[in-house]
Design a protein around this motif. Structure first.
Motif: not given
Length: 201
Positions: A77-81, A133-139
């Motif tokens: 997926k790579g770094e998410t922007f 949890v990490t992805r929802c925190r980031s988004s």
């Protein structure tokens, strides 16, 4: 087999801390096996053979096959922007389009298998839970920016709202309905923004 994996020589691990060369070799091997054999041919044993790494080393760093697959998935997926157009609605549309698009073209099969494994494997469940949890925190930064601009109300936590959007995507992934039209995405975002907008009250 790539030159990277063929040229691997005997390595030493450094306890629980990951040896960068070994970590790269293991992830390279895992990606190669997925490309060549798919999920059906993917196993810790196969990765260990390809990477010339010990199974105990792999299990020390990735306690389950699902945990290793998550790292492979995240690597692909790579770094998410998260788009920052200055408009929360557009940023949310871009978020949904990017995630669904990635699952259609590359990572959907892997992520679906991780979710499936988590239903019966406690270690896989922990890995998936922590990742989600990490992805929802980031988004959540998308909505936090909207709050800072005064576009959306400031009296809510962005993370569970982003979990709502992610949940829609997960449902589409698990039921094989990733072909979502731009109109459908915009309708979902508009419905959400109707409740979050600072002018909705």
């Amino acid at each position: 087999m790539t030159k990277t994996s063929m040229d691997i020589t005997k390595r030493t691990s450094i306890g629980a801390q990951r040896n960068p060369a070994s970590e790269t070799a293991i992830l390279d091997a895992a990606e190669e096996i997925l490309r060549e054999s798919g999920l059906g041919g993917f196993s810790i044993e196969a990765v260990a053979r390809r990477a010339k790494a010990g199974k105990p080393t792999i299990y020390r760093w990735w306690p389950s096959k699902a945990a290793l697959l998550l790292d492979v998935y995240h690597r692909q997926k790579g770094e998410t922007f998260y788009a920052d157009t200055g408009d929360t609605r557009k940023d949310l549309v871009a978020f949904l389009e990017a995630l669904l698009g990635f699952w259609r073209t590359n990572g959907g099969e892997i992520f679906r298998s991780i979710i499936a494994a988590a239903q019966s494997d406690p270690e896989a469940l922990i890995a998936l839970r922590d990742y989600a949890v990490t992805r929802c925190r980031s988004s959540g930064v998308i909505l936090a920016r909207g709050q800072a601009r005064g576009e959306v109300r400031g009296d809510f936590d962005p993370e569970p709202i982003m979990e709502l959007l992610s949940g829609f995507c997960w449902n589409r992934l698990l039921t094989g309905r990733l072909e979502v039209s731009p109109g459908e995405i915009e309708t979902i975002v508009d419905a959400l923004m109707g409740g979050l907008s600072s002018t909705s009250r």
